[in-house]
Design a protein around this motif. Structure first.
Motif, PDB file in Angstrom:
ATOM      1  N   ARG A 113      -8.198   0.920   1.542  1.00  0.00           N
ATOM      2  CA  ARG A 113      -7.727  -0.383   0.778  1.00  0.00           C
ATOM      3  C   ARG A 113      -7.573   0.030  -0.776  1.00  0.00           C
ATOM      4  O   ARG A 113      -6.553  -0.393  -1.170  1.00  0.00           O
ATOM      5  CB  ARG A 113      -8.735  -1.362   1.126  1.00  0.00           C
ATOM      6  CG  ARG A 113      -8.313  -2.634   0.411  1.00  0.00           C
ATOM      7  CD  ARG A 113      -9.272  -3.815   0.992  1.00  0.00           C
ATOM      8  NE  ARG A 113     -10.396  -3.528   0.333  1.00  0.00           N
ATOM      9  CZ  ARG A 113     -11.641  -3.364   1.306  1.00  0.00           C
ATOM     10  NH1 ARG A 113     -11.412  -3.041   2.624  1.00  0.00           N
ATOM     11  NH2 ARG A 113     -12.954  -3.130   0.674  1.00  0.00           N
ATOM     12  N   LEU A 114      -8.255   0.874  -1.297  1.00  0.00           N
ATOM     13  CA  LEU A 114      -8.161   1.013  -2.706  1.00  0.00           C
ATOM     14  C   LEU A 114      -6.808   1.950  -2.994  1.00  0.00           C
ATOM     15  O   LEU A 114      -5.922   1.849  -3.864  1.00  0.00           O
ATOM     16  CB  LEU A 114      -9.162   1.898  -3.264  1.00  0.00           C
ATOM     17  CG  LEU A 114     -10.391   1.018  -3.549  1.00  0.00           C
ATOM     18  CD1 LEU A 114     -11.748   1.745  -4.015  1.00  0.00           C
ATOM     19  CD2 LEU A 114     -10.373  -0.017  -4.528  1.00  0.00           C
ATOM     20  N   ALA A 115      -6.480   2.852  -1.967  1.00  0.00           N
ATOM     21  CA  ALA A 115      -5.319   3.728  -2.150  1.00  0.00           C
ATOM     22  C   ALA A 115      -4.437   2.873  -1.742  1.00  0.00           C
ATOM     23  O   ALA A 115      -3.177   3.138  -2.358  1.00  0.00           O
ATOM     24  CB  ALA A 115      -5.479   4.723  -0.881  1.00  0.00           C
ATOM     25  N   ARG A 116      -4.168   1.829  -0.659  1.00  0.00           N
ATOM     26  CA  ARG A 116      -2.953   0.986  -0.454  1.00  0.00           C
ATOM     27  C   ARG A 116      -2.940   0.026  -1.826  1.00  0.00           C
ATOM     28  O   ARG A 116      -1.586  -0.103  -2.230  1.00  0.00           O
ATOM     29  CB  ARG A 116      -3.360   0.028   0.390  1.00  0.00           C
ATOM     30  CG  ARG A 116      -3.159   0.922   1.899  1.00  0.00           C
ATOM     31  CD  ARG A 116      -3.021  -0.317   3.052  1.00  0.00           C
ATOM     32  NE  ARG A 116      -4.201  -1.111   3.138  1.00  0.00           N
ATOM     33  CZ  ARG A 116      -5.239  -0.636   3.813  1.00  0.00           C
ATOM     34  NH1 ARG A 116      -5.264   0.079   4.570  1.00  0.00           N
ATOM     35  NH2 ARG A 116      -6.279  -1.681   3.790  1.00  0.00           N
ATOM     36  N   GLN A 117      -3.846  -0.366  -2.507  1.00  0.00           N
ATOM     37  CA  GLN A 117      -3.689  -1.276  -3.650  1.00  0.00           C
ATOM     38  C   GLN A 117      -3.229  -0.420  -4.722  1.00  0.00           C
ATOM     39  O   GLN A 117      -2.496  -0.912  -5.446  1.00  0.00           O
ATOM     40  CB  GLN A 117      -5.342  -1.827  -4.107  1.00  0.00           C
ATOM     41  CG  GLN A 117      -5.642  -2.787  -3.126  1.00  0.00           C
ATOM     42  CD  GLN A 117      -7.177  -3.261  -3.441  1.00  0.00           C
ATOM     43  OE1 GLN A 117      -7.799  -2.726  -4.360  1.00  0.00           O
ATOM     44  NE2 GLN A 117      -7.624  -4.392  -2.900  1.00  0.00           N
ATOM     45  N   LYS A 118      -3.588   0.912  -4.960  1.00  0.00           N
ATOM     46  CA  LYS A 118      -3.112   1.898  -5.920  1.00  0.00           C
ATOM     47  C   LYS A 118      -1.606   1.836  -5.743  1.00  0.00           C
ATOM     48  O   LYS A 118      -0.735   2.056  -6.644  1.00  0.00           O
ATOM     49  CB  LYS A 118      -3.768   3.134  -6.012  1.00  0.00           C
ATOM     50  CG  LYS A 118      -3.496   3.843  -7.094  1.00  0.00           C
ATOM     51  CD  LYS A 118      -4.476   5.163  -7.015  1.00  0.00           C
ATOM     52  CE  LYS A 118      -4.225   5.855  -8.555  1.00  0.00           C
ATOM     53  NZ  LYS A 118      -5.115   7.003  -8.863  1.00  0.00           N
ATOM     54  N   LEU A 119      -1.013   2.147  -4.334  1.00  0.00           N
ATOM     55  CA  LEU A 119       0.039   2.455  -4.084  1.00  0.00           C
ATOM     56  C   LEU A 119       0.970   1.086  -4.410  1.00  0.00           C
ATOM     57  O   LEU A 119       1.991   1.047  -5.002  1.00  0.00           O
ATOM     58  CB  LEU A 119       0.409   2.695  -2.483  1.00  0.00           C
ATOM     59  CG  LEU A 119       0.037   3.950  -2.275  1.00  0.00           C
ATOM     60  CD1 LEU A 119       0.085   4.498  -0.729  1.00  0.00           C
ATOM     61  CD2 LEU A 119       0.954   5.330  -3.069  1.00  0.00           C
ATOM     62  N   GLY A 152       3.915   0.764  -6.989  1.00  0.00           N
ATOM     63  CA  GLY A 152       5.081   0.200  -6.809  1.00  0.00           C
ATOM     64  C   GLY A 152       5.343  -0.878  -7.885  1.00  0.00           C
ATOM     65  O   GLY A 152       6.544  -0.962  -8.411  1.00  0.00           O
ATOM     66  N   THR A 153       4.628  -1.539  -8.260  1.00  0.00           N
ATOM     67  CA  THR A 153       4.745  -2.729  -9.041  1.00  0.00           C
ATOM     68  C   THR A 153       5.035  -2.349 -10.785  1.00  0.00           C
ATOM     69  O   THR A 153       5.757  -2.579 -11.355  1.00  0.00           O
ATOM     70  CB  THR A 153       3.439  -3.547  -9.387  1.00  0.00           C
ATOM     71  OG1 THR A 153       3.394  -4.359  -7.971  1.00  0.00           O
ATOM     72  CG2 THR A 153       3.760  -4.784 -10.218  1.00  0.00           C
ATOM     73  N   ALA A 176       6.087   0.837 -11.039  1.00  0.00           N
ATOM     74  CA  ALA A 176       7.326   1.527 -11.163  1.00  0.00           C
ATOM     75  C   ALA A 176       8.456   0.646 -11.461  1.00  0.00           C
ATOM     76  O   ALA A 176       9.475   0.889 -12.053  1.00  0.00           O
ATOM     77  CB  ALA A 176       7.691   2.432  -9.987  1.00  0.00           C
ATOM     78  N   GLY A 177       8.431  -0.387 -10.628  1.00  0.00           N
ATOM     79  CA  GLY A 177       9.466  -1.612 -11.004  1.00  0.00           C
ATOM     80  C   GLY A 177       9.534  -2.069 -12.520  1.00  0.00           C
ATOM     81  O   GLY A 177      10.504  -2.366 -13.238  1.00  0.00           O
ATOM     82  N   GLY A 178       8.287  -2.219 -13.029  1.00  0.00           N
ATOM     83  CA  GLY A 178       8.492  -2.625 -14.492  1.00  0.00           C
ATOM     84  C   GLY A 178       8.801  -1.682 -15.317  1.00  0.00           C
ATOM     85  O   GLY A 178       9.463  -1.882 -16.485  1.00  0.00           O
ATOM     86  N   ILE A 179       8.425  -0.215 -15.148  1.00  0.00           N
ATOM     87  CA  ILE A 179       8.851   0.761 -15.797  1.00  0.00           C
ATOM     88  C   ILE A 179      10.418   0.808 -15.788  1.00  0.00           C
ATOM     89  O   ILE A 179      11.388   1.027 -16.709  1.00  0.00           O
ATOM     90  CB  ILE A 179       8.169   2.304 -15.502  1.00  0.00           C
ATOM     91  CG1 ILE A 179       6.882   2.225 -15.848  1.00  0.00           C
ATOM     92  CG2 ILE A 179       9.105   3.308 -15.986  1.00  0.00           C
ATOM     93  CD1 ILE A 179       6.114   3.309 -15.277  1.00  0.00           C
ATOM     94  N   ALA A 180      11.221   0.889 -14.544  1.00  0.00           N
ATOM     95  CA  ALA A 180      12.530   0.825 -14.184  1.00  0.00           C
ATOM     96  C   ALA A 180      13.070  -0.420 -15.202  1.00  0.00           C
ATOM     97  O   ALA A 180      14.066  -0.146 -15.838  1.00  0.00           O
ATOM     98  CB  ALA A 180      12.847   0.578 -12.940  1.00  0.00           C
TER      99      ALA A 180
END
Length: 377
Positions: free
Chosen positions: A283-289, A293-294, A296-300
């Motif tokens: 669950r922590l791994a999914r949350q980290k992914l 993703g969030t 990456a979107g903010g950085i983009a």
């Protein structure tokens, strides 16, 4: 004169024999007194002893008994003295009687019931032979103790222990119990099935053999320190399962005290949390992914803004250069945007564990002004 001497000698002899006889009588009287005193003490002891005592002859008939024996049978002296032991409802008593008459010690434990129905619910009987001065067995003597209350207490204790064992064996957790010396004295069925070992292998410190070598020192140290402080503890360690696989356990232990407040050991429960830990990690791994993703979107989005700002300032600089002016202001703005973009890249590396960040005070007003400059573009 000769006749007078003979008479005097005769009187002296008679007086001496009379004195000797008197002394013998006094000694005999003293012995009789001592014997009566000894008999009185023996009878007093016979009557006041807390156990039931009875004498029986070769016909299995009670010839004498004390009041405690009568009380034990809930009967009077007219029933106790003369009682034929073969009339008791429990024939298992007779071998103990026969053993005493054969010169041995006899034992019996169980109920003792008269033909009338009265008796002792649970008696402990010991019989021994009585010998005469010629070394022959004269009769036997029995010592009877009412252990009904003790048997009821033992039965209640066994029932309580059986109830605890049944509860422990059906519990959905692994249960263990220790004494005051940190030695484990009980493991429930769940623990034994998990480890695949026998109870005698786990007792004492045997259970620690299955703890993972890397966890033993920490596990035993935490257990020992909590034990010494009489406090509850919660520890995690890996324990080898019957198939050889190490599983992660959560072990909770609490101290046990008697009603009087005396410390008697610990009781604990263990739960296999391996699957739970794996699900938590997944669950922590999914949350980290998801957070990546969030992020990456903010950085983009930020980089698009940075690039847009750079392009806008570059176009303004180009216009200034065509008009013959110096594009210093636009160049400085481009450098500031590039520096900010580099900071974003460094923050991303910190998040990925590739760099280390530092904590410092942030001037929020300056941060807002920088954002305003970006929005103006």
């Amino acid at each position: 004169r000769a006749s007078t001497r003979r008479q005097a000698d005769l009187e002296a002899i008679v007086a001496a024999r009379t004195e000797k006889l008197s002394m013998a009588n006094r000694a005999l009287d003293e012995k009789a007194r001592q014997l009566r005193s000894s008999e009185d003490r023996l009878r007093l002891l016979f009557q006041q002893t807390p156990a039931g005592i009875f004498l029986f002859d070769r016909d299995f008939r009670v010839t004498e008994c004390n009041d405690q024996f009568l009380s034990l049978l809930h009967s009077g002296r007219q029933v106790g003295v003369g009682l034929h032991l073969s009339t008791l409802k429990e024939p298992e008593i007779l071998p103990a009687i026969q053993a005493a008459l054969a010169g041995k010690e006899g034992r019996y434990e169980g109920p003792c019931t008269l033909a009338t129905g009265y008796g002792c619910p649970w008696m402990e009987l010991t019989t021994v032979p009585l010998w005469d001065e010629n070394g022959r067995i004269q009769n036997g003597i029995g010592l009877a103790v009412d252990i009904s209350e003790r048997r009821r207490t033992e039965a209640a204790l066994r029932e309580s222990q059986e109830r605890f064992r049944n509860m422990a064996d059906t519990a959905p957790v692994m249960i263990w119990v220790t004494d005051q010396e940190k030695r484990c004295t009980f493991f429930n069925k769940g623990w034994l099935e998990f480890t695949g070992r026998r109870m005698e292998q786990e007792l004492g410190d045997g259970w620690a053999e299955n703890v993972h070598p890397d966890d033993q020192e920490r596990c035993l140290g935490s257990f020992s320190s909590s034990f010494d402080a009489r406090r509850s503890f919660h520890i995690e360690y890996r324990l080898r399962r019957s198939d050889g696989v190490y599983r992660l356990l959560l072990d909770n232990g609490v101290p046990r005290f008697e009603t009087s407040g005396i410390f008697v050991g610990y009781v604990g429960s263990c739960v296999d949390i391996t699957n739970l830990k794996q699900r938590q990690e997944e669950r922590l791994a999914r949350q980290k992914l998801e957070s990546v993703g969030t992020l990456a979107g903010g950085i983009a989005h930020d980089f698009n803004n940075f690039l847009g700002s750079i392009l806008a300032h570059a176009e303004l600089a180009e216009t200034e250069m065509i008009g013959g002016s110096s594009p210093d202001e636009q160049i400085q703005s481009i450098k500031a945007v590039a520096i900010r973009a580099a900071e974003v890249v460094r923050e991303l590396m910190i998040y990925a564990g590739q760099d280390q960040g530092t904590l410092e005070t942030v001037d929020v007003s300056q941060l807002v002004e920088e954002m305003l400059q970006l929005l103006k573009v």
